[in-house]
Motif scaffolding. Structure first.
Motif, PDB file in Angstrom:
ATOM      1  N   LEU A  31      26.173  35.349   7.648  1.00 37.83           N
ATOM      2  CA  LEU A  31      27.356  34.822   8.328  1.00 37.83           C
ATOM      3  C   LEU A  31      27.381  35.253   9.789  1.00 37.83           C
ATOM      4  CD1 LEU A  31      30.020  33.278   8.130  1.00 37.83           C
ATOM      5  CD2 LEU A  31      31.109  35.418   7.348  1.00 37.83           C
ATOM      6  N   ALA A  32      27.021  36.507  10.057  1.00 36.69           N
ATOM      7  CA  ALA A  32      26.999  36.992  11.439  1.00 36.69           C
ATOM      8  C   ALA A  32      25.924  36.283  12.248  1.00 36.69           C
ATOM      9  CB  ALA A  32      26.759  38.502  11.453  1.00 36.69           C
ATOM     10  N   ASN A  33      24.770  36.089  11.674  1.00 36.88           N
ATOM     11  CA  ASN A  33      23.690  35.408  12.392  1.00 36.88           C
ATOM     12  C   ASN A  33      24.052  33.956  12.705  1.00 36.88           C
ATOM     13  OD1 ASN A  33      21.972  37.633  12.467  1.00 36.88           O
ATOM     14  ND2 ASN A  33      21.041  37.149  10.498  1.00 36.88           N
ATOM     15  N   MET A  34      24.655  33.281  11.754  1.00 28.07           N
ATOM     16  CA  MET A  34      25.053  31.888  11.988  1.00 28.07           C
ATOM     17  C   MET A  34      26.139  31.803  13.048  1.00 28.07           C
ATOM     18  SD  MET A  34      24.910  30.167   8.160  1.00 28.07           S
ATOM     19  CE  MET A  34      25.809  31.458   7.313  1.00 28.07           C
ATOM     20  N   THR A  35      27.080  32.748  13.026  1.00 29.38           N
ATOM     21  CA  THR A  35      28.144  32.755  14.036  1.00 29.38           C
ATOM     22  C   THR A  35      27.570  32.995  15.427  1.00 29.38           C
ATOM     23  OG1 THR A  35      29.726  33.601  12.401  1.00 29.38           O
ATOM     24  CG2 THR A  35      30.297  33.872  14.721  1.00 29.38           C
TER      25      THR A  35
ATOM     26  N   ALA B  39      19.365  29.558  24.822  1.00 34.12           N
ATOM     27  CA  ALA B  39      19.730  30.337  23.636  1.00 34.12           C
ATOM     28  C   ALA B  39      18.489  30.535  22.778  1.00 34.12           C
ATOM     29  CB  ALA B  39      20.817  29.618  22.842  1.00 34.12           C
ATOM     30  N   LEU B  40      18.297  31.764  22.341  1.00 35.40           N
ATOM     31  CA  LEU B  40      17.163  32.073  21.463  1.00 35.40           C
ATOM     32  C   LEU B  40      17.617  31.870  20.023  1.00 35.40           C
ATOM     33  CD1 LEU B  40      14.255  33.074  21.197  1.00 35.40           C
ATOM     34  CD2 LEU B  40      15.144  35.419  21.127  1.00 35.40           C
ATOM     35  N   LEU B  41      17.085  30.855  19.375  1.00 35.55           N
ATOM     36  CA  LEU B  41      17.495  30.485  18.021  1.00 35.55           C
ATOM     37  C   LEU B  41      16.297  30.566  17.078  1.00 35.55           C
ATOM     38  CD1 LEU B  41      19.703  27.366  18.900  1.00 35.55           C
ATOM     39  CD2 LEU B  41      20.446  29.736  18.589  1.00 35.55           C
ATOM     40  N   ARG B  42      16.570  30.297  15.803  1.00 37.28           N
ATOM     41  CA  ARG B  42      15.527  30.337  14.781  1.00 37.28           C
ATOM     42  C   ARG B  42      15.632  29.083  13.929  1.00 37.28           C
ATOM     43  NH1 ARG B  42      11.878  33.971  13.150  1.00 37.28           N
ATOM     44  NH2 ARG B  42      11.309  34.150  10.946  1.00 37.28           N
ATOM     45  N   ARG B  43      14.515  28.407  13.762  1.00 34.44           N
ATOM     46  CA  ARG B  43      14.492  27.155  13.008  1.00 34.44           C
ATOM     47  C   ARG B  43      13.551  27.264  11.821  1.00 34.44           C
ATOM     48  NH1 ARG B  43       9.906  23.848  14.849  1.00 34.44           N
ATOM     49  NH2 ARG B  43      10.966  22.032  14.019  1.00 34.44           N
ATOM     50  N   HIS B  44      13.852  26.476  10.796  1.00 37.27           N
ATOM     51  CA  HIS B  44      13.002  26.409   9.609  1.00 37.27           C
ATOM     52  C   HIS B  44      12.832  24.941   9.243  1.00 37.27           C
ATOM     53  CE1 HIS B  44      12.402  27.270   5.053  1.00 37.27           C
ATOM     54  NE2 HIS B  44      11.258  27.145   5.679  1.00 37.27           N
ATOM     55  N   PRO B  45      11.673  24.336   9.536  1.00 41.07           N
ATOM     56  CA  PRO B  45      11.473  22.901   9.280  1.00 41.07           C
ATOM     57  C   PRO B  45      11.508  22.582   7.792  1.00 41.07           C
ATOM     58  CG  PRO B  45       9.787  23.802  10.757  1.00 41.07           C
ATOM     59  CD  PRO B  45      10.508  24.963  10.174  1.00 41.07           C
TER      60      PRO B  45
ATOM     61  N   VAL C 114      21.663  25.066   7.190  1.00 38.61           N
ATOM     62  CA  VAL C 114      22.621  25.161   8.292  1.00 38.61           C
ATOM     63  C   VAL C 114      21.970  24.589   9.545  1.00 38.61           C
ATOM     64  CG1 VAL C 114      23.851  27.137   7.357  1.00 38.61           C
ATOM     65  CG2 VAL C 114      21.875  27.517   8.829  1.00 38.61           C
ATOM     66  N   PRO C 115      22.791  24.013  10.446  1.00 41.71           N
ATOM     67  CA  PRO C 115      22.224  23.409  11.661  1.00 41.71           C
ATOM     68  C   PRO C 115      21.821  24.416  12.718  1.00 41.71           C
ATOM     69  CG  PRO C 115      24.609  23.161  11.657  1.00 41.71           C
ATOM     70  CD  PRO C 115      24.250  23.768  10.342  1.00 41.71           C
ATOM     71  N   LEU C 116      22.417  25.635  12.698  1.00 47.32           N
ATOM     72  CA  LEU C 116      22.140  26.636  13.728  1.00 47.32           C
ATOM     73  C   LEU C 116      21.953  27.994  13.078  1.00 47.32           C
ATOM     74  CD1 LEU C 116      24.871  25.585  16.315  1.00 47.32           C
ATOM     75  CD2 LEU C 116      22.408  25.227  16.559  1.00 47.32           C
ATOM     76  N   TYR C 117      20.941  28.728  13.559  1.00 46.10           N
ATOM     77  CA  TYR C 117      20.695  30.059  13.018  1.00 46.10           C
ATOM     78  C   TYR C 117      19.943  30.881  14.059  1.00 46.10           C
ATOM     79  CZ  TYR C 117      19.716  33.714   9.612  1.00 46.10           C
ATOM     80  OH  TYR C 117      19.676  34.908   8.936  1.00 46.10           O
ATOM     81  N   THR C 118      20.167  32.188  14.043  1.00 44.80           N
ATOM     82  CA  THR C 118      19.427  33.091  14.909  1.00 44.80           C
ATOM     83  C   THR C 118      19.394  34.468  14.254  1.00 44.80           C
ATOM     84  OG1 THR C 118      19.185  33.851  17.193  1.00 44.80           O
ATOM     85  CG2 THR C 118      21.404  33.913  16.260  1.00 44.80           C
TER      86      THR C 118
END
Length: 1097
Positions: free
Chosen positions: A718-722, A735-741, A824-828
């Motif tokens: 939850l904290a990472n998504m926020t 923004a430094l984000l993290r993606r998973h195809p 989720v659409p956004l994650y880091t």
């Protein structure tokens, strides 16, 4: 080094021939004569097995005959083929640099890379010395005498690389592609290249077509026309590959979506063994040998003859297609229309050499040098020449790399002296080396040895070699780094209490592994009403101590991540910071970055607050402590305080236990909501080692995560998504984000087919349906946990790599930002700044957003004094005020804050993300290799380990088995074994193994001896199993050339041996014996054999 230790087929040699019927007929007649007269290699060569890795398995010498070599190019490449084909010990390479699992791994054809070539190939190498280039000198063991190495080839053995102009033109036209080069660890002749947008990896088959590329190189490849493509492994019909492949299923050791983190948190990112490289990118440089592009012939694997490029260019094209034949679109269409076809190609240039070239670990082979030294001295007297070209060979521990030549003159003085003194023990030491050159005239790369790690059978040298291979920086922190940190004792400056929210009166506590010292996250919870709770996540404010561009920041960026090697921790930050100043230790004031959410009973976020705080943790719970609270084991009225951590401050244990139970119930709601939105979770039991006081493992057990692990994980997610939501809205370009195809669809369909084959329904149309199907399968297999673990491993194979990325790099492709595993659409990553550098970058960015928000509100007059809580949070609240962000005041505020906190530009952040991805992968490799090292030490200590195994794949030549006790997968080969009768029933996919009294001198396909029965099975006498053992001295028995321990431990084993005849079907359970191979005499491996009993032993 032995002659022909590998497998090769003449068809992989690409040479230029005259395109006339007369010349083709003449060549076919010549090949038939050669095959008729040539003595075949031993069974080890035919199947890629190395007796070097099973030193005690002595086999009779093969019948041999010599053969003359006519073409220097053919000879040189043939030697390379023979030398560089992977040896087979226990039939699975078990090196310190893991082959991608297998685990993590997989997006570059793991379904194929995991499968070694199952059929037979033939080599024209011969066990006796062969004449080379008409010289009277002899080729010993596939290598030239040391005085003939340099300048021996009169012709180029490999096709020169394309010049940079031709490469860029081909990339621009879509006639060539940039790709990452990966080698099959089971068969080095096979390599695979991943092209963006193409669902199937490209096979680069053979040393010639690989054209001197090595594991990890970024290459440019040219894809063959459709008519030259080979058949997929496992497809019906014969394969066009250099070897016949059996139809069997093989599971990988993968972590799936587990993050392999020391903390046991955030285990949701699928990390595999590759990183994609984009195709069609113009190059600024390329490595090439000549300015001209040479026109070479391509080999038609279908018909067995050579065909010029011009003749075959349009072979197999669709009607009406006349341009762009090698484009990504065309490849995608062809692979979808011909799913049983594997695209093939060749390397035409290397645009970026792998860093692994500078981190080779291997063993020297010096026996040959000793035997050749006298011959060289005699020649020297005759020619009065100096022997500057003396060489020894180096065999890398990683089977994906070829054997190498090391000139004696380039050896370190200490090693050179030992060599000159005749010290044969130098062969037992692990050496560090670097590839210096691999010219088109040489069949082998030339390497330089830098230093020795020590004996290969010892633990410390192996660990140091693992760190070296993965470029893990393990040196002590230099003084300039330590000088950036305050001295201890240290207290929080008074001004920080004034600018931060004071939470020291809040019941805050940490939940971590019992061995953790770097405590970077804490939790709190308050009940606001009947169904509304305020949950707090508090993360160590590391960015307060690690300021941009300081020495400690640069060092942290270089290390990028902490590495945990079971008994050793290599920290990203100095222990002064990670274990003291920054760690959220109980009973002391600490700086934190806090997030609060007001949540209702269904998990909806009603409000949130983000800011910098001061906290004081009241206690440090272990996962076991938290689990005891969840299960109600702790009696707060009567529990022994010695068994639980010390409690600090004004809080009582009732406060802590009540908070843990509240958090547990809320986490279950969040998890159910996440799964209902389509999230998936793929994880299996993990092997945990039990160590003695010296740090040596003496036992292992399977460990599963507890509810307390999932409790912490949910709030970290939850904290990472926020954090991802806040920073991506405020700084959309930096923004430094993290993606998973999304998963590889072809592999996902293969998994669906596998489930259908075994009567299990699977719907993979979406991540949510995928998870629901797996839950139903788990319920169906509730009495067969081993099979479910196997299925989860299969389910992990299609998963792609989760990676960091800069939002500005993909600003035109928002659909690519999402995280498939979490749905989720956004994650880091925000929650582990003490051990991950990307989290520090995110902290700085989040700090800049908070300060920009405050500055903007002050500018428009809405923020006065200490009343910010009464003001709507325009940048960090639930609702983002885009108009405020794009207004002149908002832009100015964000720019000032970004400059103040050193937020990288989009261009720089792209590089930071790429480097962090590379270091993350290296840490996973190192941790996996260390785990396998300790597994090898455990088996070595036990001498032999009996276990039940599950048959995953089955065919007429070998089976693939899964050993749950160690959570590993191995192969057992059983064809062409002396005294063993093999019956393969194709119609029912059933194997029957039985003892046979027939002595066969020759194997199928040529001269040579059958493999000893002891290579396949450890056969004991039933009488020995029932005899009562006393306190006599332990004696060892020898079975098939392999030394096993006395039978006392076996008689007390809970694993019963099998009996002949042994009938095996897919998913059968069979008994096996595991034993350690290598150490001082080669790469570390774990061998496996059938565990059988018979009176005919």
């Amino acid at each position: 080094m032995r002659v022909g230790s590998g497998v090769a087929e003449q068809s992989v040699i690409v040479e230029k021939v005259e395109d006339t019927d007369k010349e083709k007929k003449k060549k076919r007649r010549s090949n038939r004569r050669s095959k008729h007269n040539l003595a075949c290699n031993s069974v080890n060569e035919a199947r890629g097995e190395s007796s070097d890795s099973l030193k005690s398995e002595d086999k009779p010498k093969s019948l041999t005959s010599s053969v003359s070599c006519s073409s220097s190019k053919q000879e040189g490449l043939q030697m390379a083929l023979n030398e560089q084909t992977p040896d087979r010990a226990s039939d699975v390479a078990f090196s310190s640099m893991p082959a991608m699992h297998i685990n993590e791994q997989d997006g570059f054809g793991f379904d194929d890379i995991a499968v070694a070539v199952g059929g037979r190939t033939f080599s024209k190498s011969c066990p006796e010395p062969i004449a080379y280039m008409g010289s009277s000198k002899m080729c010993v063991d596939g290598f030239l005498p040391f005085h003939q190495v340099e300048g021996f080839a009169q012709r180029k053995l490999f096709t020169p690389y394309w010049p940079i102009e031709a490469v860029n033109e081909a990339l621009k036209k879509g006639e060539a592609f940039k790709a990452l080069f990966h080698v099959n660890a089971h068969n080095r002749l096979e390599a695979y290249c991943k092209i963006d947008g193409v669902p199937t990896d490209i096979l680069i088959n053979g040393v010639s077509l690989q054209n001197r590329a090595v594991e990890g190189d970024i290459v440019v490849i040219k894809v063959d026309p459709l008519g030259l493509w080979t058949k997929m492994k496992g497809s019906n019909g014969s394969s066009n590959n250099s070897a016949q492949v059996e139809d069997f299923n093989l599971v990988q050791e993968v972590d799936g979506l587990a993050d392999n983190s020391y903390k046991g948190k955030g285990k949701v990112d699928a990390d595999c063994e590759y990183a994609d490289c984009g195709s069609g990118v113009l190059l600024g440089k390329a490595y090439y040998d000549e300015k001209q592009v040479t026109s070479t012939a391509t080999y038609n694997h279908v018909n067995g003859h050579h065909q010029s490029s011009s003749d075959s260019l349009y072979m197999g094209l669709l009607p009406g297609q006349n341009e762009g034949i090698n484009s990504v679109d065309w490849l995608t269409v062809m692979t979808s229309q011909f799913p049983l076809k594997r695209p093939t190609g060749k390397v035409v240039a290397i645009v970026e050499k792998s860093l692994r070239r500078n981190a080779i670990v291997g063993f020297l082979n010096v026996k040959q040098w000793f035997s050749n030294r006298e011959l060289g001295r005699k020649d020297a007297k005759k020619s009065s020449a100096k022997f500057d070209h003396e060489y020894v060979t180096l065999t890398p521990t990683d089977p994906r790399f070829p054997k190498m030549i090391v000139f004696v003159r380039d050896l370190p003085d200490c090693i050179k002296k030992r060599l000159e003194d005749g010290d044969i023990t130098i062969e037992m030491e692990l050496l560090a080396a670097q590839i210096e050159d691999w010219t088109a005239e040489s069949p082998f790369p030339r390497a330089r040895v830098s230093h020795s790690f020590g004996r290969g059978g010892e633990l410390e040298p192996q660990i140091n070699a693992i760190l070296y291979q993965n470029a893990i920086h393990s040196a002590d922190f230099p003084p300039q780094v330590l000088s950036c940190l305050p001295d201890i004792p240290w207290e929080i400056p008074p001004e920080e209490y004034q600018t931060r929210k004071d939470l020291r009166d809040l019941c805050v506590f940490t939940i971590d592994p019992s061995t953790a010292y770097d405590l970077d996250d804490a939790l709190s919870v308050e009940k606001l009403s009947n169904d509304i709770f305020r949950v707090g996540v508090h993360i160590a404010d590391v960015s307060y101590f690690v300021l941009p561009n300081t020495a400690v920041d640069i060092e942290a960026q270089i290390r990028s991540t902490s590495v945990y090697l079971l008994q050793r921790k290599i920290q990203m930050l100095p222990s002064l910071l990670s274990e003291k100043l920054g760690s959220l230790n109980p009973g002391v004031d600490r700086l934190a970055f806090s997030m609060f959410w007001e949540l209702n009973g269904t998990g909806d976020v009603l409000d949130r607050w983000i800011g910098r705080t001061v906290i004081r943790s009241c206690c440090n719970l272990s996962y076991k402590h938290a689990q005891d609270i969840i299960q109600g084991i702790i009696d707060v009225e009567r529990f022994n305080t010695l068994e639980y951590p010390q409690l600090h401050g004004q809080f009582k244990w009732t406060d802590v236990t009540r908070s843990v139970k509240f958090l547990h119930e809320i986490s279950k709601t969040l998890k159910e909501r996440r799964f209902s939105d389509g999230a998936i979770q793929l994880e299996t039991s993990k092997v945990v080692f039990v160590f003695d006081e010296d740090g040596v493992p003496y036992d292992s057990r399977l460990n599963e995560r507890m509810d307390s692990n999932f409790l912490v994980e949910e709030f970290m997610l939850l904290a990472n998504m926020t954090a991802a939501e806040v920073i991506s809205r405020a700084f959309p370009d930096s923004a430094l984000l993290r993606r998973h195809p999304e998963p590889n669809m072809r592999k996902l369909k293969e998994f669906e087919a596998f489930c259908r084959k075994h009567g299990l329904a699977l719907d993979a149309s979406s991540s949510g349906q995928f998870r629901q199907s797996l839950e139903k399968i788990q319920e169906k297999l509730k009495d067969d946990s081993v099979l479910f673990d196997i299925l989860i491993s299969y389910a992990s194979k299609p998963m792609q790599l989760a990676t960091y990325f800069c939002s500005g790099e993909l600003k035109d492709n928002l659909n690519d930002w999402g995280h498939y595993g979490l749905a989720v659409p956004l994650y880091t990553h925000f929650t582990s700044p003490l051990r991950r550098y990307p989290d520090i970058v995110v902290h700085r960015t989040l700090t800049a957003v908070i300060e920009a928000e405050e500055l903007y509100l002050k500018q428009i007059g809405l923020l006065k004094g200490d009343k910010e809580d009464e003001v709507s949070r325009c940048f960090t609240g639930i609702y983002f005020d885009k108009e405020a962000a794009v207004s002149p005041q908002g832009k100015e505020a964000l720019a000032i804050a970004a400059w103040k906190h050193g937020i990288p530009s989009s261009e720089l952040l792209v590089d930071v993300a790429a480097y962090c991805n590379e270091r993350k992968l290296a840490s996973i490799h190192a941790e996996d290799a260390c785990e396998k090292l300790y597994m090898w030490v455990l088996v070595k200590k036990k001498e032999i380990l009996l276990s039940d195994a599950r048959v995953l794949g089955l065919g007429p030549r070998f089976m693939s088995v899964y050993i749950q006790k160690l959570a590993i997968e191995r192969r057992i080969y059983y064809d062409e074994v002396e005294g063993l009768n093999v019956e393969w029933l194709e119609s029912t996919s059933t194997l029957v193994l039985n003892l046979s009294g027939q002595n066969r001198l020759f194997k199928r396909g040529g001269l040579g001896n059958y493999m000893a029965l002891g290579n396949v099975a450890w056969v004991v006498n039933p009488y020995d199993l029932s005899v009562e053992t006393g306190d006599h001295d332990a004696t060892c028995m020898v079975n098939g050339g392999v030394t096993f321990p006395d039978l006392e431990a076996i008689s007390k084993s809970f694993v019963d041996p099998g009996t002949f005849p042994l009938t095996v079907r897919l998913l059968s359970t069979i008994p096996v014996a595991l034993y350690a191979i290598g150490g001082d005499d080669g790469p570390l491996e774990i061998g496996v054999r059938l565990y059988m009993c018979s009176y005919l032993k």
